[in-house]
Scaffold this active site. Sequence first.
Site, PDB file in Angstrom:
ATOM      1  N   ALA A   1      -0.360  -6.741   4.173  1.00 49.93           N
ATOM      2  CA  ALA A   1      -0.530  -5.189   4.733  1.00 49.93           C
ATOM      3  C   ALA A   1      -0.361  -4.373   3.204  1.00 49.93           C
ATOM      4  O   ALA A   1      -0.147  -5.150   2.071  1.00 49.93           O
ATOM      5  CB  ALA A   1       0.498  -5.070   5.400  1.00 49.93           C
ATOM      6  N   LYS A   2      -0.479  -3.255   3.329  1.00 55.52           N
ATOM      7  CA  LYS A   2      -0.180  -2.368   2.165  1.00 55.52           C
ATOM      8  C   LYS A   2      -0.065  -0.907   2.651  1.00 55.52           C
ATOM      9  O   LYS A   2      -0.846  -0.715   3.692  1.00 55.52           O
ATOM     10  CB  LYS A   2      -1.090  -2.204   1.132  1.00 55.52           C
ATOM     11  CG  LYS A   2      -0.832  -1.736  -0.147  1.00 55.52           C
ATOM     12  CD  LYS A   2      -0.087  -2.761  -1.102  1.00 55.52           C
ATOM     13  CE  LYS A   2       0.345  -2.639  -2.201  1.00 55.52           C
ATOM     14  NZ  LYS A   2       1.138  -3.909  -3.148  1.00 55.52           N
TER      15      LYS A   2
END
Length: 419
Positions: free
Chosen positions: A107-108
């Site tokens: 994720a980011k």
Amino acid sequence: MESLTSGPLYKNVMESLDHAASIINCDPNVLVRLRQPRRAMIFSIPVRMDDYKVKVFTGYRVQYSSSLGPFKGGIRYHQDVNLSEVAGLAALMTFKTSLLNLPLGGAKGGVRVNPGELSRTEKQSLTRRFTTELGPFIGPQEDIPAPDMGTDAQTMAWMMDTYSQQKGFAQPGVVTGKPVDIGGSLGRVSSTGHGVIHVADRACQFRKMEFKDCTVAIQGFGNVGQHAADLAYQKGAKVIAVSDVSGGLFNGDGLDIPELIKYVNEQKVVKGFPGAQVISNDELLELEVDVLAPCALDGVINEHNMKDIKAKIVVEGANGPTTKKAADYLAAQNTLIVPDILANGGGVIVSYFEWVQDVQNYYWDIEQVEHNMKKTILKAFDRVATFAEEEKVDFRSAAMAVSVRHLEKAMLLRGLYPR
Ligand code: NAD
């Protein structure tokens, strides 16, 4: 509405993915799923500024894949953050955790803001409101943020506190990269730089060279560069050049790294350090060295300077320091490029250890952290080296292929819900 997939970084990552998928003959039903994030969210984050006016910032969280475990990835505060960049970085995290065999997805997140223009109070308000908006989507078993550009251990402390306040009890496992006093891990700060050098050492063995006899040049003398230089020095290699935003230093007999670190702690930059010749950042990259570790910016080794790069081994401490064109050119010249998703993996490995310690409420000593990090990153190196040799491909393609092959296996085993 912002485009998710049109940014240059996203396109680059997809190009690498497609190439790796073709090497391993990846199942097309898996590839089609891997080319899109699972979820992408855009948040409005209202913040009362110090002048009492309200400003609304835009925040993002892209949860790319959870096939291997909870989503995991940093939160970036930068004025250029956009949805497609965050999605590209989330994809990269997915491939990094898979390559390293961590039971985590990718994720980011990010907020479009110049953190340098915020007061401490404003930064805290922004972080707490963003965490509140993220609240339903993050958690120790769901999605575990960490620091990235523009955020740090203090930002993680505010995130952990906000999330915990809303749950009603302490939840240290919701973020990693926290200060040690509130559940952070020993060894997290030095982990990325140390990982870079463990990998550089192994790359030397792969090339039948002795790391302790090597000359090393390091671009960037921040968190990653300093700890990389420190371990390289301890291992007996000659660090003959380093640089930062203020320029570079060169000493053919080797720089005194412990003294340089003391100097930078006081002066903030390497400029002015005695006993070294001044060089430019461009000159540093073009030095005749055994090992070059770019640990600052992306895109610094590119089509303009690729023909002047003389290092035998390039270890990518930064994210994306070598463009695809330059990487292909250098691989053809027999330069060994250890790609970012492997070389700078020490940070996410120790983030994983931090999360393990938090959820078990049992904390490790520094020796245990360092020993396990080294073991994990070197195993990943060996998987990549074996694949590269067997399939006769460069390390960059091999790293992506090993990662995608692991994701493919997991996705096929889990199948598609509902059918
Ligand atoms: P940092 O902010 O601590 O240090 C960055 C360094 O780069 C500083 O020394 C700065 O002066 C230098 N720099 C900035 N502009 C420069 C320029 N134009 N020319 C030369 N040097 C310049 O950042 P960091 O945490 O060390 O991260 C460096 C790189 O490593 C980034 O690409 C980051 O994404 C990547 N990375 C960091 C971690 C981590 O755990 N910190 C993990 C994985 C990847």
